[in-house]
Write an enzyme that holds these catalytic residues in place. Sequence first.
Site, PDB file in Angstrom:
ATOM      1  N   CYS A 190       0.824  -1.205   0.000  1.00 19.57           N
ATOM      2  CA  CYS A 190       0.000   0.000   0.000  1.00 19.57           C
ATOM      3  C   CYS A 190       0.863   1.261   0.000  1.00 19.57           C
ATOM      4  O   CYS A 190       1.961   1.265   0.558  1.00 19.57           O
ATOM      5  CB  CYS A 190      -0.873   0.032   1.244  1.00 19.57           C
ATOM      6  SG  CYS A 190      -1.854  -1.453   1.453  1.00 19.57           S
TER       7      CYS A 190
ATOM      8  N   ARG B  95       4.679   0.829  -6.322  1.00 21.49           N
ATOM      9  CA  ARG B  95       4.744  -0.044  -5.147  1.00 21.49           C
ATOM     10  C   ARG B  95       3.868  -1.282  -5.320  1.00 21.49           C
ATOM     11  O   ARG B  95       4.000  -2.245  -4.587  1.00 21.49           O
ATOM     12  CB  ARG B  95       4.299   0.730  -3.904  1.00 21.49           C
ATOM     13  CG  ARG B  95       5.228   1.865  -3.546  1.00 21.49           C
ATOM     14  CD  ARG B  95       4.617   2.745  -2.490  1.00 21.49           C
ATOM     15  NE  ARG B  95       4.476   2.092  -1.211  1.00 21.49           N
ATOM     16  CZ  ARG B  95       5.388   2.101  -0.248  1.00 21.49           C
ATOM     17  NH1 ARG B  95       6.512   2.750  -0.436  1.00 21.49           N
ATOM     18  NH2 ARG B  95       5.188   1.491   0.895  1.00 21.49           N
TER      19      ARG B  95
ATOM     20  N   TRP C 171      -2.855  -2.656  -1.632  1.00 29.07           N
ATOM     21  CA  TRP C 171      -2.407  -3.997  -2.039  1.00 29.07           C
ATOM     22  C   TRP C 171      -3.103  -4.940  -1.064  1.00 29.07           C
ATOM     23  O   TRP C 171      -2.766  -4.990   0.122  1.00 29.07           O
ATOM     24  CB  TRP C 171      -0.893  -4.082  -1.937  1.00 29.07           C
ATOM     25  CG  TRP C 171      -0.307  -5.327  -2.515  1.00 29.07           C
ATOM     26  CD1 TRP C 171      -0.002  -5.562  -3.823  1.00 29.07           C
ATOM     27  CD2 TRP C 171       0.065  -6.510  -1.800  1.00 29.07           C
ATOM     28  NE1 TRP C 171       0.539  -6.815  -3.958  1.00 29.07           N
ATOM     29  CE2 TRP C 171       0.591  -7.420  -2.742  1.00 29.07           C
ATOM     30  CE3 TRP C 171       0.010  -6.895  -0.456  1.00 29.07           C
ATOM     31  CZ2 TRP C 171       1.052  -8.683  -2.393  1.00 29.07           C
ATOM     32  CZ3 TRP C 171       0.467  -8.149  -0.108  1.00 29.07           C
ATOM     33  CH2 TRP C 171       0.976  -9.031  -1.076  1.00 29.07           C
TER      34      TRP C 171
ATOM     35  N   ASN D 100      -1.245   1.740   5.878  1.00 29.52           N
ATOM     36  CA  ASN D 100      -0.359   0.729   5.291  1.00 29.52           C
ATOM     37  C   ASN D 100       0.143  -0.119   6.446  1.00 29.52           C
ATOM     38  O   ASN D 100       0.635   0.420   7.430  1.00 29.52           O
ATOM     39  CB  ASN D 100       0.805   1.434   4.577  1.00 29.52           C
ATOM     40  CG  ASN D 100       1.800   0.444   4.007  1.00 29.52           C
ATOM     41  OD1 ASN D 100       1.518  -0.757   3.912  1.00 29.52           O
ATOM     42  ND2 ASN D 100       2.961   0.935   3.622  1.00 29.52           N
ATOM     43  N   GLY D 101      -0.007  -1.430   6.351  1.00 35.11           N
ATOM     44  CA  GLY D 101       0.431  -2.316   7.436  1.00 35.11           C
ATOM     45  C   GLY D 101      -0.644  -3.346   7.726  1.00 35.11           C
ATOM     46  O   GLY D 101      -1.565  -3.536   6.922  1.00 35.11           O
TER      47      GLY D 101
ATOM     48  N   GLU E 187      18.184 -15.683 -10.340  1.00 36.57           N
ATOM     49  CA  GLU E 187      17.740 -14.311 -10.569  1.00 36.57           C
ATOM     50  C   GLU E 187      17.157 -14.143 -11.983  1.00 36.57           C
ATOM     51  O   GLU E 187      16.154 -13.446 -12.167  1.00 36.57           O
ATOM     52  CB  GLU E 187      18.920 -13.345 -10.317  1.00 36.57           C
ATOM     53  CG  GLU E 187      18.650 -11.878 -10.602  1.00 36.57           C
ATOM     54  CD  GLU E 187      17.518 -11.263  -9.799  1.00 36.57           C
ATOM     55  OE1 GLU E 187      17.005 -11.899  -8.868  1.00 36.57           O
ATOM     56  OE2 GLU E 187      17.112 -10.141 -10.136  1.00 36.57           O
TER      57      GLU E 187
ATOM     58  N   LYS F 101      13.353 -12.884 -12.653  1.00 38.10           N
ATOM     59  CA  LYS F 101      13.018 -11.743 -13.520  1.00 38.10           C
ATOM     60  C   LYS F 101      11.967 -12.164 -14.542  1.00 38.10           C
ATOM     61  O   LYS F 101      10.993 -11.461 -14.763  1.00 38.10           O
ATOM     62  CB  LYS F 101      14.249 -11.208 -14.263  1.00 38.10           C
ATOM     63  CG  LYS F 101      15.247 -10.417 -13.478  1.00 38.10           C
ATOM     64  CD  LYS F 101      14.789  -9.037 -13.057  1.00 38.10           C
ATOM     65  CE  LYS F 101      14.064  -9.029 -11.760  1.00 38.10           C
ATOM     66  NZ  LYS F 101      14.778  -9.131 -10.522  1.00 38.10           N
TER      67      LYS F 101
ATOM     68  N   GLU G 245       8.430 -12.909 -12.876  1.00 42.49           N
ATOM     69  CA  GLU G 245       7.669 -11.811 -12.283  1.00 42.49           C
ATOM     70  C   GLU G 245       7.104 -10.840 -13.311  1.00 42.49           C
ATOM     71  O   GLU G 245       6.044 -10.276 -13.093  1.00 42.49           O
ATOM     72  CB  GLU G 245       8.443 -11.087 -11.174  1.00 42.49           C
ATOM     73  CG  GLU G 245       9.594 -10.244 -11.598  1.00 42.49           C
ATOM     74  CD  GLU G 245      10.312  -9.589 -10.412  1.00 42.49           C
ATOM     75  OE1 GLU G 245       9.657  -9.168  -9.452  1.00 42.49           O
ATOM     76  OE2 GLU G 245      11.542  -9.497 -10.458  1.00 42.49           O
TER      77      GLU G 245
ATOM     78  N   HIS H 269      18.438 -34.527 -10.596  1.00 39.48           N
ATOM     79  CA  HIS H 269      17.814 -35.066  -9.388  1.00 39.48           C
ATOM     80  C   HIS H 269      16.322 -34.728  -9.340  1.00 39.48           C
ATOM     81  O   HIS H 269      15.783 -34.460  -8.264  1.00 39.48           O
ATOM     82  CB  HIS H 269      18.530 -34.531  -8.144  1.00 39.48           C
ATOM     83  CG  HIS H 269      19.983 -34.879  -8.112  1.00 39.48           C
ATOM     84  ND1 HIS H 269      20.446 -36.141  -7.818  1.00 39.48           N
ATOM     85  CD2 HIS H 269      21.088 -34.136  -8.381  1.00 39.48           C
ATOM     86  CE1 HIS H 269      21.774 -36.150  -7.894  1.00 39.48           C
ATOM     87  NE2 HIS H 269      22.179 -34.950  -8.247  1.00 39.48           N
TER      88      HIS H 269
ATOM     89  N   LYS I 170       6.495  -3.314  -4.817  1.00 39.71           N
ATOM     90  CA  LYS I 170       7.918  -2.956  -4.826  1.00 39.71           C
ATOM     91  C   LYS I 170       8.549  -3.208  -3.466  1.00 39.71           C
ATOM     92  O   LYS I 170       9.637  -3.748  -3.376  1.00 39.71           O
ATOM     93  CB  LYS I 170       8.088  -1.489  -5.226  1.00 39.71           C
ATOM     94  CG  LYS I 170       9.537  -1.021  -5.285  1.00 39.71           C
ATOM     95  CD  LYS I 170      10.303  -1.732  -6.386  1.00 39.71           C
ATOM     96  CE  LYS I 170      11.763  -1.330  -6.445  1.00 39.71           C
ATOM     97  NZ  LYS I 170      12.547  -2.314  -7.220  1.00 39.71           N
TER      98      LYS I 170
HETATM   99  O1  M6R Z   1      13.648  -4.100  -0.979  1.00 41.62           O
HETATM  100  P1  M6R Z   1      14.225  -5.472  -0.875  1.00 41.62           P
HETATM  101  O2  M6R Z   1      15.513  -5.635  -1.568  1.00 41.62           O
HETATM  102  O3  M6R Z   1      14.323  -5.945   0.564  1.00 41.62           O
HETATM  103  O4  M6R Z   1      13.169  -6.405  -1.587  1.00 41.62           O
HETATM  104  C1  M6R Z   1      13.313  -7.792  -1.635  1.00 41.62           C
HETATM  105  C2  M6R Z   1      12.381  -8.396  -2.661  1.00 41.62           C
HETATM  106  O5  M6R Z   1      11.057  -8.093  -2.348  1.00 41.62           O
HETATM  107  C3  M6R Z   1      12.686  -7.897  -4.075  1.00 41.62           C
HETATM  108  O6  M6R Z   1      14.015  -8.102  -4.415  1.00 41.62           O
HETATM  109  C4  M6R Z   1      11.782  -8.634  -5.087  1.00 41.62           C
HETATM  110  O7  M6R Z   1      12.126  -9.966  -5.152  1.00 41.62           O
HETATM  111  C5  M6R Z   1      11.904  -7.957  -6.464  1.00 41.62           C
HETATM  112  N1  M6R Z   1      10.601  -7.674  -6.989  1.00 41.62           N
HETATM  113  C6  M6R Z   1      12.537  -8.818  -7.480  1.00 41.62           C
HETATM  114  O8  M6R Z   1      12.618  -8.187  -8.721  1.00 41.62           O
END
Ligand code: M6R
Length: 594
Positions: A2, A27, A71, A97-98, A467, A471, A474, A490, A589
């Site tokens: 949020c 966000r 969110w 937010n929370g 990674e 990418k 997501e 395995h 985010k």
């Molecule tokens: O702000 P942070 O680095 O702690 O966030 C961690 C993850 O939420 C963040 O890296 C997330 O996996 C990204 N969306 C990946 O692209």
Amino acid sequence: MCGIIGYIGDKQAQSILLDCLKKLEYRGYDSCGIAVAAGGVEVYKDALRVEVLGKESPRFDGMAGIGHTRWATHGEPSQVNAHPHLDCTGRIAVVHNGVINNFQALKHQLTSEGHNFVSETDTEVIPHLIEKYYDGSLEKAVEAALRDVEGSYAIIVLVAGETKLIAARKDSPLIIGIGDRENFIASDVPAILDYTGRVIYLEDGDIVVVTKHNTKIRRDGTEVNREEHKILWSVEEAQKSGYEHFMLKEIHEQPRVIRNTLVEYTRATEPIADLAVMRDAGIESLLMLACGTSYHAALIGKYIVEELLRTPVRVELASEFNYYSHTLAKTIAIAITQSGETADILKAMKKLKEAGCRVIAVANVVGSTASRIANQTIYTRAGPEISVAATKSFVAQLMVLYWLAMSYSKADARRLANLLVELRQLPGKVQQVLDDETKIMEYARYLSKFDNVFYIGRGINYPVALEGALKLKEISYIHAEGYAAGETKHGPFALLGSDTPVIAIVAKDKTYEAMLTNIKEIKARRSPLMALAEEGDDAVEELADSVITVPRVDTMLSPVVNIVALQLLAYYTAKERGCPIDFPRNLAKSVTVE
Ligand code: M6R
């Protein structure tokens, strides 16, 4: 997660709120809303994008208001669950937010006292509690309400007839933006950067009264002063600058991020973090903690630090670490987080501090909660990262880890000197990957037709496979799995076949021969194989169905050039599939809830 915004000043609030909400879109959200003090409190909210909400909402005439991007956590995205939420009188509006952990008990109690609830959210108890305690002093009512609440919150309260906003925070970020005859409250700096660069970061337990002329912060009933910060990011840095998406812009910023970081480090007279305390305290290992992309940086950090420092490194997911019961005192912890607001990281950092550990944060957002918990913070110099998919912050985190390890390295001087030369060449090498994207775009068109993809790597490039897969999944919504190449036999081999491409990250290091064998085995199972390999690797060219080449660099630096190619691959695949690249569905985010 949020996003919240509050405005009070001498301009019409509605358009400013909508404008700031647009800046908070990155966000991640599924509904949004605004409330404006226009005589009474006027609310317009729904499960809509901010732009549509702005077009559909009636015009409200008022100089103070609050806004929210939601969110969903408690209750589906809908008009009724969207914020702001109101009390029974409709005069008290709250954005939050929370998560309020005890909302069920509070709701039950308030209902028995005659309060009527309309939504499924946890937030709605807050305006009702304020209503319950309101007897002329809004500050006291908010303080009393928050005493009843357990959980995390950043809230802003707007009340009809009051010439102030009240905000409070606990375990959720909140800042004040100081303007000229106007003030702002927001979850994040980019929301208000068009209006002001003067910012105060609130701390847990702060309750703040904001009028158009001033800001009064109280904590435990006593007034406190908080330092004002000047934001050094320019508005342009937080904008797309002609790129179609923030993600593409941020991918292209990486040579600059590397260069800036190096200039800063090489000028510094002190090491970027004090690891000398390790020797003094007899500490023999390091712990790295992170989530998501930052976790992948930590995994790469293990290879870097173990080789250069010859010190064992344990890497943990912050979200799981909180369930462990190891003895922790004799370790230095490095918590890696772009936002500095990830709930699991903050919880783990607090646990480590309580156990007597020294905690170093590697964070990108200046003034973030992580930086306030840590004993020391190393700031990555990525600049504002708006795209939900992390790119340049990852590379900036790697730069910190390289430098940290090199500063205390036990490797010989020649190895270090070579590494430094290669680091200085790295921006140019990354630029080469960026300039050579035609092949990547071509392969992205092909990849976009599949539903499942494997990424495999070995050694320092195993986390790069993780990674790369993260990418792709997501932003393109293709199911992608990163695997240690040695593990594929395995289990995952059962899934190989002509409808499941495999992307193999091949480095010319001690993993090379084993990777070539893996490629042959995969090809024998008819999976289309794309290799990411160094230029001039004829053996790979011969074996793979397609090859994307990257410039040759020292193996230790290979994750940087490789990930830039994989970021571009994910980007162009998502683009090919018509996905909303900067705002992927269901993602946020910064993940401020556990
Ligand atoms: O702000 P942070 O680095 O702690 O966030 C961690 C993850 O939420 C963040 O890296 C997330 O996996 C990204 N969306 C990946 O692209």
